[in-house]
Write a protein that holds these residues in place. Sequence first.
Motif, PDB file in Angstrom:
ATOM      1  N   ALA A 176       0.845  -1.196   0.000  1.00 23.61           N
ATOM      2  CA  ALA A 176       0.000   0.000   0.000  1.00 23.61           C
ATOM      3  C   ALA A 176       0.879   1.244   0.000  1.00 23.61           C
ATOM      4  O   ALA A 176       2.018   1.219   0.472  1.00 23.61           O
ATOM      5  N   PHE A 177       0.322   2.336  -0.519  1.00 19.53           N
ATOM      6  CA  PHE A 177       1.040   3.607  -0.592  1.00 19.53           C
ATOM      7  C   PHE A 177       0.193   4.685   0.073  1.00 19.53           C
ATOM      8  O   PHE A 177      -1.022   4.762  -0.154  1.00 19.53           O
ATOM      9  N   THR A 178       0.827   5.501   0.912  1.00 26.36           N
ATOM     10  CA  THR A 178       0.088   6.521   1.645  1.00 26.36           C
ATOM     11  C   THR A 178       0.684   7.907   1.412  1.00 26.36           C
ATOM     12  O   THR A 178       1.886   8.056   1.197  1.00 26.36           O
ATOM     13  N   LEU A 179      -0.188   8.909   1.478  1.00 27.39           N
ATOM     14  CA  LEU A 179       0.229  10.304   1.455  1.00 27.39           C
ATOM     15  C   LEU A 179      -0.567  11.010   2.542  1.00 27.39           C
ATOM     16  O   LEU A 179      -1.799  11.064   2.480  1.00 27.39           O
ATOM     17  N   SER A 180       0.136  11.529   3.564  1.00 25.00           N
ATOM     18  CA  SER A 180      -0.528  12.080   4.745  1.00 25.00           C
ATOM     19  C   SER A 180      -0.178  13.549   4.939  1.00 25.00           C
ATOM     20  O   SER A 180       0.932  13.991   4.617  1.00 25.00           O
ATOM     21  N   ALA A 181      -1.141  14.299   5.488  1.00 23.38           N
ATOM     22  CA  ALA A 181      -0.925  15.696   5.870  1.00 23.38           C
ATOM     23  C   ALA A 181      -1.441  15.868   7.291  1.00 23.38           C
ATOM     24  O   ALA A 181      -2.595  15.540   7.579  1.00 23.38           O
ATOM     25  N   THR A 182      -0.586  16.377   8.197  1.00 17.20           N
ATOM     26  CA  THR A 182      -0.922  16.485   9.614  1.00 17.20           C
ATOM     27  C   THR A 182      -0.497  17.843  10.145  1.00 17.20           C
ATOM     28  O   THR A 182       0.615  18.296   9.859  1.00 17.20           O
ATOM     29  N   LYS A 183      -1.373  18.494  10.927  1.00 20.78           N
ATOM     30  CA  LYS A 183      -1.018  19.778  11.528  1.00 20.78           C
ATOM     31  C   LYS A 183      -1.624  19.904  12.917  1.00 20.78           C
ATOM     32  O   LYS A 183      -2.789  19.590  13.136  1.00 20.78           O
ATOM     33  N   LEU A 184      -0.792  20.380  13.860  1.00 15.74           N
ATOM     34  CA  LEU A 184      -1.250  20.711  15.194  1.00 15.74           C
ATOM     35  C   LEU A 184      -1.383  22.227  15.284  1.00 15.74           C
ATOM     36  O   LEU A 184      -0.401  22.957  15.150  1.00 15.74           O
ATOM     37  N   PHE A 185      -2.613  22.707  15.483  1.00 19.01           N
ATOM     38  CA  PHE A 185      -2.864  24.129  15.645  1.00 19.01           C
ATOM     39  C   PHE A 185      -2.737  24.441  17.139  1.00 19.01           C
ATOM     40  O   PHE A 185      -3.702  24.327  17.901  1.00 19.01           O
ATOM     41  N   LEU A 186      -1.522  24.818  17.546  1.00 16.47           N
ATOM     42  CA  LEU A 186      -1.205  24.957  18.962  1.00 16.47           C
ATOM     43  C   LEU A 186      -2.120  25.952  19.675  1.00 16.47           C
ATOM     44  O   LEU A 186      -2.525  25.721  20.816  1.00 16.47           O
ATOM     45  N   SER A 187      -2.461  27.052  19.012  1.00 22.73           N
ATOM     46  CA  SER A 187      -3.270  28.073  19.669  1.00 22.73           C
ATOM     47  C   SER A 187      -4.678  27.584  19.973  1.00 22.73           C
ATOM     48  O   SER A 187      -5.359  28.129  20.838  1.00 22.73           O
ATOM     49  N   HIS A 188      -5.105  26.554  19.266  1.00 18.87           N
ATOM     50  CA  HIS A 188      -6.437  25.983  19.483  1.00 18.87           C
ATOM     51  C   HIS A 188      -6.381  24.583  20.096  1.00 18.87           C
ATOM     52  O   HIS A 188      -7.421  23.968  20.336  1.00 18.87           O
ATOM     53  N   SER A 189      -5.168  24.056  20.288  1.00 24.03           N
ATOM     54  CA  SER A 189      -4.969  22.709  20.845  1.00 24.03           C
ATOM     55  C   SER A 189      -5.648  21.624  20.017  1.00 24.03           C
ATOM     56  O   SER A 189      -6.138  20.631  20.546  1.00 24.03           O
ATOM     57  N   VAL A 190      -5.676  21.801  18.703  1.00 22.42           N
ATOM     58  CA  VAL A 190      -6.370  20.872  17.805  1.00 22.42           C
ATOM     59  C   VAL A 190      -5.394  20.312  16.774  1.00 22.42           C
ATOM     60  O   VAL A 190      -4.613  21.066  16.170  1.00 22.42           O
ATOM     61  N   LEU A 191      -5.422  19.005  16.586  1.00 20.66           N
ATOM     62  CA  LEU A 191      -4.643  18.340  15.536  1.00 20.66           C
ATOM     63  C   LEU A 191      -5.599  17.781  14.487  1.00 20.66           C
ATOM     64  O   LEU A 191      -6.624  17.178  14.824  1.00 20.66           O
ATOM     65  N   VAL A 192      -5.243  17.992  13.223  1.00 22.84           N
ATOM     66  CA  VAL A 192      -6.049  17.482  12.111  1.00 22.84           C
ATOM     67  C   VAL A 192      -5.142  16.678  11.187  1.00 22.84           C
ATOM     68  O   VAL A 192      -4.014  17.092  10.895  1.00 22.84           O
ATOM     69  N   ASN A 193      -5.626  15.536  10.751  1.00 16.64           N
ATOM     70  CA  ASN A 193      -4.862  14.692   9.826  1.00 16.64           C
ATOM     71  C   ASN A 193      -5.770  14.162   8.725  1.00 16.64           C
ATOM     72  O   ASN A 193      -6.941  13.837   8.960  1.00 16.64           O
ATOM     73  N   THR A 194      -5.203  14.056   7.527  1.00 15.55           N
ATOM     74  CA  THR A 194      -5.893  13.368   6.438  1.00 15.55           C
ATOM     75  C   THR A 194      -4.867  12.546   5.674  1.00 15.55           C
ATOM     76  O   THR A 194      -3.727  12.976   5.474  1.00 15.55           O
ATOM     77  N   THR A 195      -5.264  11.343   5.296  1.00 10.63           N
ATOM     78  CA  THR A 195      -4.366  10.423   4.586  1.00 10.63           C
ATOM     79  C   THR A 195      -5.090   9.795   3.406  1.00 10.63           C
ATOM     80  O   THR A 195      -6.226   9.331   3.538  1.00 10.63           O
ATOM     81  N   ALA A 196      -4.422   9.788   2.266  1.00 15.99           N
ATOM     82  CA  ALA A 196      -4.903   9.060   1.090  1.00 15.99           C
ATOM     83  C   ALA A 196      -4.103   7.769   1.000  1.00 15.99           C
ATOM     84  O   ALA A 196      -2.868   7.786   1.118  1.00 15.99           O
ATOM     85  N   GLU A 222      -8.289   8.220   5.137  1.00  5.40           N
ATOM     86  CA  GLU A 222      -8.165   8.120   6.591  1.00  5.40           C
ATOM     87  C   GLU A 222      -8.142   9.532   7.161  1.00  5.40           C
ATOM     88  O   GLU A 222      -7.378  10.376   6.694  1.00  5.40           O
ATOM     89  N   GLY A 223      -8.974   9.775   8.159  1.00  2.00           N
ATOM     90  CA  GLY A 223      -9.023  11.100   8.759  1.00  2.00           C
ATOM     91  C   GLY A 223      -9.003  11.024  10.271  1.00  2.00           C
ATOM     92  O   GLY A 223      -9.552  10.093  10.865  1.00  2.00           O
ATOM     93  N   SER A 224      -8.365  12.027  10.897  1.00  2.00           N
ATOM     94  CA  SER A 224      -8.283  12.079  12.361  1.00  2.00           C
ATOM     95  C   SER A 224      -8.432  13.522  12.814  1.00  2.00           C
ATOM     96  O   SER A 224      -7.920  14.450  12.172  1.00  2.00           O
ATOM     97  N   VAL A 225      -9.119  13.688  13.942  1.00  2.00           N
ATOM     98  CA  VAL A 225      -9.197  14.979  14.617  1.00  2.00           C
ATOM     99  C   VAL A 225      -8.937  14.725  16.097  1.00  2.00           C
ATOM    100  O   VAL A 225      -9.522  13.801  16.676  1.00  2.00           O
ATOM    101  N   ALA A 226      -8.058  15.522  16.707  1.00  2.00           N
ATOM    102  CA  ALA A 226      -7.731  15.324  18.117  1.00  2.00           C
ATOM    103  C   ALA A 226      -7.697  16.667  18.836  1.00  2.00           C
ATOM    104  O   ALA A 226      -7.347  17.699  18.236  1.00  2.00           O
ATOM    105  N   TYR A 227      -8.065  16.645  20.098  1.00  3.84           N
ATOM    106  CA  TYR A 227      -8.051  17.859  20.923  1.00  3.84           C
ATOM    107  C   TYR A 227      -7.157  17.622  22.137  1.00  3.84           C
ATOM    108  O   TYR A 227      -7.313  16.618  22.850  1.00  3.84           O
ATOM    109  N   GLN A 228      -6.238  18.539  22.374  1.00  4.98           N
ATOM    110  CA  GLN A 228      -5.284  18.395  23.467  1.00  4.98           C
ATOM    111  C   GLN A 228      -5.880  18.996  24.740  1.00  4.98           C
ATOM    112  O   GLN A 228      -6.022  20.212  24.882  1.00  4.98           O
ATOM    113  N   LEU A 229      -6.250  18.119  25.682  1.00  3.78           N
ATOM    114  CA  LEU A 229      -6.828  18.557  26.951  1.00  3.78           C
ATOM    115  C   LEU A 229      -5.785  19.202  27.840  1.00  3.78           C
ATOM    116  O   LEU A 229      -6.072  20.114  28.611  1.00  3.78           O
TER     117      LEU A 229
END
Length: 296
Positions: A176-196, A222-229
């Motif tokens: 399998a082959f993947t291409l992922s983009a991930t970013k942590l928005f520190l000011s909002h404590s939110v991480l977003v990821n998307t993978t093809a 593949e998608g992910s959303v995370a919140y840093q408590l």
Amino acid sequence: MDQPLPIHGLLAGLAFSCVLASPAAAQESALLDGGKLLLTNGVATIEGTSGGGLATWATISGRETDVGVGLSAHGTIIELPDYGWTSFGLSVGLFDRVELSYARQNFDTRDVGTALGLGEGYMLSQDVFAAKLRIAGDVVYGNPLVPQIAAGVEHKRSSDTPVALAVGAANGQGTAFTLSATKLFLSHSVLVNTTARLTKANQGGLLGFGSAGENSYSLQFEGSVAYQLSRRAVIGAEYRTKPDNLAVAREDDWWDLFAAYAVTKNLTVTAAYVDLGSIATFDNQRGGFLSAQLAF
């Protein structure tokens, strides 16, 4: 989210020896610099790559920065109504740029094995060899609108090719082959990821790859959303689409709700509620996910 029992001691000893082994220890220990922010190396996916558990992220395993080397080990258990799933493995991160990993997956059919004609407690297993390259951006730093982007490859080898072929798969191994983009928005404590993901895998490869009627690659998401408590605790959700190649065994998408906690800077534990849908004609495979990761 990683800490396989047999490998735990090996990795701990490895890290300890790097720090204390020789007169040049202080210099050598810089290789295991451990400079990443907590949790920004992700946790181990069931394939052994760094990510969120079910989904691969653009993160690179280990706690190293761009001047060091990182080591990780993981152990994962998934308990379902009719099946049990375990995964354990090792990964190496090189200068926060390259990730190399290996994972062993074991899928226990328990009582269902008899109904499927395999025998009670039959174990389906496969090996996963993976590599990932960060090609642009940074998860934390830089332009907040530019994510970290990584390309990956995963080669899977089933230990049960005759079973895979018997249920209609075209092959017992695949890539399998993947291409992922991930970013942590520190000011909002939110991480977003998307993978093809380009793949032919049936149930992640445990039931082989492709089928006689459909043996071409399909593009999955593949998608992910995370919140840093807090600095140590994260909650989130993931969704992963999958191909449905086998006529005899419908395949559903996967999703989870997870919580990860950095017990120490080296040990992260992840717990999740997972829904894996229908597996080998048995529906409603929903249950618990528990994983431990040891990272340096």
